[in-house]
Design an enzyme around this catalytic site. Structure first.
Site, PDB file in Angstrom:
ATOM      1  CB  SER B  56     -78.105 -33.423 -71.598  1.00 13.40           C
ATOM      2  OG  SER B  56     -79.018 -34.634 -70.977  1.00 13.40           O
ATOM      3  CG  HIS B  57     -81.779 -36.355 -73.108  1.00 11.69           C
ATOM      4  ND1 HIS B  57     -81.090 -36.739 -72.882  1.00 11.69           N
ATOM      5  CD2 HIS B  57     -80.606 -36.707 -74.373  1.00 11.69           C
ATOM      6  CE1 HIS B  57     -79.703 -37.900 -72.796  1.00 11.69           C
ATOM      7  NE2 HIS B  57     -79.480 -37.579 -74.708  1.00 11.69           N
ATOM      8  NE  ARG B  61     -79.151 -34.370 -77.340  1.00 15.68           N
ATOM      9  CZ  ARG B  61     -78.825 -35.100 -77.369  1.00 15.68           C
ATOM     10  NH1 ARG B  61     -79.317 -35.993 -79.478  1.00 15.68           N
ATOM     11  NH2 ARG B  61     -77.655 -35.432 -76.355  1.00 15.68           N
ATOM     12  CB  ALA B 132     -84.096 -38.800 -71.953  1.00 16.29           C
ATOM     13  N   GLY B 196     -74.470 -35.209 -74.469  1.00 21.18           N
ATOM     14  CA  GLY B 196     -75.669 -34.216 -74.560  1.00 21.18           C
ATOM     15  C   GLY B 196     -74.642 -33.237 -73.035  1.00 21.18           C
ATOM     16  CG  ASP B 197     -75.065 -33.984 -69.256  1.00 19.24           C
ATOM     17  OD1 ASP B 197     -75.721 -33.287 -69.224  1.00 19.24           O
ATOM     18  OD2 ASP B 197     -75.420 -35.319 -68.581  1.00 19.24           O
TER      19      ASP B 197
END
Lengths: 345, 345
Positions: B56-57, B61, B132, B196-197
């Site tokens: 998710s990072h 992104r 993150a 993100g998740d």
């Protein structure tokens, strides 16, 4: 659990002024092996918890304090030793005494270090912390400083997936000044429930929510006695709470040189209840790091949180109960008060 | 969510060496308004997240980075400014740029301060953190230091009882050295799920657990789109997680002089996605505070946690995925890789 204050009928309660309770507790500690200096510190701490409704750390704890002292496990007369470890680090050897006198001994050095460098790290080891953490932090927030504290305990919390306790309830506390009003403070166990509340629940024959802990077979249970009798508490909030509990072990024990929760071994001292581990505090001067209106910015934030519809902020209940107790006296069950008077005699 | 790497069939995946992905991402950033120095830092950071399974990072992104840059909201060419605020405090004005270059600029001063005083407090403001937190901390732990970081975001998390978002997902991260092996690290959103998740779940049309968030009416929902569309995430772990989220706002925004999450106003910059807030880091030399075997003591603790039956420790999956990616290459969906190549051209 702290609401049991409300449940008692008023005829069972005696309203005791703070200073009267403080004097009574000081006399009790002094009569049970605690030096005068240390007795004053512990009494103020314990009376403050009772006053603010932190009942699981108030007079409920006196029996445990005295039992530990009688067992020879903790030294009520310990004189803490400070070690200078650089411009921002203060180590304190509590000399197997209580943590609060060790912190009190370090306060002048802490304020000096914060003033000189902006930050003080306080690493206390060989210390017995048997109370709430917020009384340790409030004096710093009242001086417009930010403070964080962590303390380890004895093993009673299993990591998720584990069947044996490793961590203590490992509380984490935070305090920050707020413009024009009380500091914001929170103080919570990284376990799903504190040991004090678990023991209050067991005493009241109450059930606890599933997820609070496991029994001696590793199965989830709602019976506080089953958690206390060979089972374990669980961290709050799943793997995130477990990570915080691990951080507290590392910061309060590995960093300070104290014992881990799982290393505390009472077995040679029947009656011992106070864990001999470590405590860490970080004290920060916020105006060194940010703008000159830190406390005003915190007020802005709290106003926004309240405006969002949030029911209450972390410190709200504590300050409300304190205000009531300061006005009317601290409500104490009369039979409990009689027991305290006997212990002081 | 990160397991979707496993779900894709191998024919859809290309195995990309870390340095190749890093070069490709650096070229993309450079071509979209980021200075060479900053592009290198962001590329290493983003490739590291992809490599370690922090999907998710990772490259997920890139679209948001480029959209924010194109909107004029964030300055990819910003040169951070350091301010000396005393022996243990370093302030950094990120000058409306990304947070990682601001931290990178402060590293020599941080190491100097930690060496001189035992502690460094790093207060970064006017910074955009869109990744993150663990990559910020790992280099310190590899130098046998302990590090804690917190960062604010944009408002998307409602306090318990509230119906409007106030907090960002406000992650908290921690890193500590472990004798003879990788540092221990954790990094988690204080919300029930990271943004993100949540966005990955919405994209996959998946449901999320009840308790993750509320819809625009303030009702709990399992639909990620309803949370994203006028609703709000909730903190993890009830009032305790909410207290942590509040602490992150105070530490990363009030303390640093950055904006609070609820003050971030993208509205004049269509396409802006990166929050302009603040970040705080505490870096500590553990041997100044405790015994001379800090990393050995942490190893003892982790061994005990594993022996208790705990399924895994916070960093386990990250290091396993890193080892696999270092051996075989980073598995990237081939259509995503083609998109990256187009962006770099």
């Amino acid at each position: 659990m702290p609401e049991d204050r409300v449940a008692a009928s008023s005829s069972d309660l005696t309203l005791v002024p703070f200073v009267v309770l403080e004097d009574l507790l000081q006399r009790i500690f002094s009569r049970h092996g605690v030096s005068d200096d240390n007795a004053k510190i512990l009494a103020t701490n314990c009376a403050s918890c009772e006053r603010d409704g932190s009942l699981s750390h108030g007079i409920f704890r006196i029996a445990g304090y005295l039992s530990s002292l009688a067992s020879g496990w903790v030294d009520g007369r310990a004189v803490p030793r400070l070690e200078d470890r650089g411009p921002s680090v203060i180590r304190v050897d509590a000399m197997n005494g209580f943590a609060q006198p060790a912190l009190a001994a370090a306060v002048p050095a802490i304020l000096d270090r914060v003033s000189a460098t902006g930050v003080a790290l306080v690493a206390i080891r060989r210390s017995h912390h048997f109370s709430a953490l917020w009384p340790d932090l409030e004096p710093f927030a009242l001086r417009d400083l930010v403070a964080i504290a962590m303390v380890t305990g004895f093993r009673c919390v299993a990591p998720p997936g584990g069947t044996k306790p490793v961590f203590g309830t490992n509380p984490l506390a935070f305090a920050a000044p707020v413009a024009g009003t009380h500091p914001l403070m929170f103080d919570f166990a990284t376990s799903a429930m504190s040991n004090g509340d678990l023991r209050l629940a067991a005493r009241a024959k109450a059930k606890v929510p599933l997820g609070t802990g496991i029994d001696s077979h590793g199965d989830r249970t709602d019976k506080p006695e089953a958690i206390l009798d060979g089972g374990a508490l669980l961290p709050f909030g799943g793997h995130k709470g477990a990570a915080l509990s691990l951080m507290v072990e590392i910061m309060a024990s590995a960093l300070t040189g104290g014992l881990f929760s799982h290393e505390v071994d009472f077995s040679g001292y029947p009656g011992a209840e106070t864990p001999n581990t470590g405590q860490v505090l970080l004290v920060i001067d916020p105006e060194r790091a940010g703008n000159s209106d830190f406390a005003g910015r915190v007020l802005t934030l709290l106003d926004t949180v309240r405006a969002s519809g949030a029911a209450r902020l972390p410190s709200d209940r504590r300050y409300r109960q304190r205000a009531e107790a300061n006005k009317d006296g601290i409500p104490i069950a009369t039979d409990k008060l009689r027991q305290l008077i006997v212990l002081a005699s």
